[in-house]
Design an enzyme around this catalytic site. Structure first.
Site, PDB file in Angstrom:
ATOM      1  N   PRO A  92       0.820  -1.217   0.000  1.00  0.00           N
ATOM      2  CA  PRO A  92       0.000   0.000   0.000  1.00  0.00           C
ATOM      3  C   PRO A  92       0.851   1.263   0.000  1.00  0.00           C
ATOM      4  O   PRO A  92       1.723   1.444   0.849  1.00  0.00           O
ATOM      5  CB  PRO A  92      -0.809  -0.126   1.294  1.00  0.00           C
ATOM      6  N   CYS A  93       0.584   2.128  -0.985  1.00  0.00           N
ATOM      7  CA  CYS A  93       1.441   3.307  -1.179  1.00  0.00           C
ATOM      8  C   CYS A  93       0.879   4.565  -0.541  1.00  0.00           C
ATOM      9  O   CYS A  93       1.539   5.598  -0.540  1.00  0.00           O
ATOM     10  CB  CYS A  93       1.661   3.542  -2.675  1.00  0.00           C
ATOM     11  N   GLN A  94      -0.343   4.506   0.014  1.00  0.00           N
ATOM     12  CA  GLN A  94      -0.970   5.726   0.522  1.00  0.00           C
ATOM     13  C   GLN A  94      -0.125   6.392   1.605  1.00  0.00           C
ATOM     14  O   GLN A  94      -0.093   7.617   1.729  1.00  0.00           O
ATOM     15  CB  GLN A  94      -2.365   5.420   1.091  1.00  0.00           C
ATOM     16  N   PHE A  96       2.997   6.663   1.789  1.00  0.00           N
ATOM     17  CA  PHE A  96       4.188   7.321   1.262  1.00  0.00           C
ATOM     18  C   PHE A  96       3.866   8.346   0.171  1.00  0.00           C
ATOM     19  O   PHE A  96       4.754   9.010  -0.346  1.00  0.00           O
ATOM     20  CB  PHE A  96       5.155   6.279   0.690  1.00  0.00           C
TER      21      PHE A  96
END
EC number: 2.1.1.37
Length: 372
Positions: A92-94, A96
């Site tokens: 999950p990139c949220q 960063f």
């Protein structure tokens, strides 16, 4: 490299590389890997909404499970014994992303990349790939992930990819990591991939026109959000590439009249026909959430248009036929996805790498036999 050559490369390596896709989402990465000729055996995600689109559009099986609870044996049993194993994923990139200014290491998702690292250590696959936001490079958790790969003797390649250079019709930068125990590996360049820059017009201009709040009869995903009276007036006053600064003062939101709001011009805007789209986020279906207004129709882009601009094929299914479509859920699946075309770039880069490794092995074996 021309298109026909890319297809042939994929066919040559078919069923030689087998993959598991962690944090698989709606299947964008898997779709691209499969198109490149990689046999994806399993996708893993904790979100139940991912199961239908992943399974309906891809050959791989879906496992509803947290990566934290995943054991090595869960994955080892799906890898054929005689194949080259690829562990792939986009944690999950949220946490960063530059769009999330409140995320901190206290967020549990921050550390999921280390669960990916744990599985790499336990399984020791020949190949690893990861896609994420560029900002991840600045975080200590990424350094720990790299350390795991380097300690395990992987050759590691990292690229910051400008997606539009690979023919994905949006401005989107992504970090792509490739790692191999077979030897040095790298991502194909846009020229090697055979990509051409493409625009909003080339991708969605042929879709039937719809109004705000309407759904196209033959494709329920081609539906647009309702606009309030005020937002209808705002979009009517908007021009492609313009900003809310072009409006009459009576239309400008109170927050943008303040000194702190004057530096945010990229909301309440229309896309330009002959440019790539802005980055497709999870909120792309809302006119006020970014530059997501249709170039000339008075509405935000539809769910289908957002998916196409993410490079999903026009018939990609996200919801079972006849089931209700919840915009927030489908928007999240589309916005969080790895663009399938980027998945294909990654897959073909891996296929070429494996082909080169196999050719070198044959040469070495032939040379040894000749000298015997």
């Amino acid at each position: 490299m021309e298109r026909i050559e890319r297809i042939q490369i994929g066919k040559r390596a078919k069923r030689k590389v087998y993959a598991v896709d962690l944090f698989c989402g709606a299947g964008g990465l898997t779709y691209g890997l499969e198109k490149a000729g990689i046999d994806v055996r399993l996708g893993v995600d904790i979100d139940p909404a991912c199961e239908y689109p992943f399974s309906a559009n891809n050959a791989a099986k879906f496992l509803l499970k947290s990566v934290e609870d995943l054991k090595a044996e869960d994955l080892e049993r799906v890898f054929p014994k005689n194949g080259i194993r690829l562990l792939a994923g986009c944690a999950p990139c949220q946490t960063f992303s530059t769009y999330n200014q409140k995320a901190t290491p206290d967020d549990k998702r921050w550390w999921l990349l280390l669960q990916f690292a744990r599985l790499v250590e336990e399984i020791s696959p020949e190949l690893v790939t990861m896609e994420n936001v560029p900002r991840l490079q600045d975080q200590g958790v990424f350094e720990e992930f790299l350390g795991t790969l380097q300690n395990a003797k992987y050759h590691v390649h990292i690229d910051i990819v400008n997606c539009e250079e690979y023919g994905i019709p949006q401005h989107r930068q992504r970090l792509v990591l490739l790692a191999s125990k077979l030897g040095p590996i790298r991502l194909l360049s846009p020229g090697e991939f055979g990509a051409e820059r493409t625009t909003v017009r080339e991708n969605i201009a042929d879709l039937p026109p719809i109004r705000a709040g309407e759904m196209e009869e033959t494709d329920p995903l081609h539906q647009a959000s309702i606009l309030s009276d005020l937002n209808r007036k705002r979009i009517e006053a908007s021009k492609p590439g313009g900003t809310w600064r072009d409006w009459q003062k009576t239309l400008v939101a109170d927050c943008h009249k303040k000194k702190t709001g004057k530096t945010y011009p990229s909301v309440y805007g229309r896309m330009c026909w002959d440019e790539p789209a802005p980055t497709i986020t999870t909120q792309f279906f809302g006119f006020g959430n970014g530059r997501f207004g249709h170039p000339d129709q008075n509405r935000a882009i539809s769910l289908r248009e957002g998916a196409i601009l993410q490079s999903f094929p026009k018939d990609y299914e996200f919801v079972p036929p006849g089931q209700p479509i919840y915009k927030k859920t489908v928007g999240r699946l589309i916005g969080n996805a790895v663009p399938p075309r980027l998945g294909e770039v990654i897959g073909l880069s891996i296929i070429r790498h494996v082909d080169t490794w196999m050719k070198n092995r044959r040469r070495t074996s032939a040379g040894a036999s000749a000298n015997a």
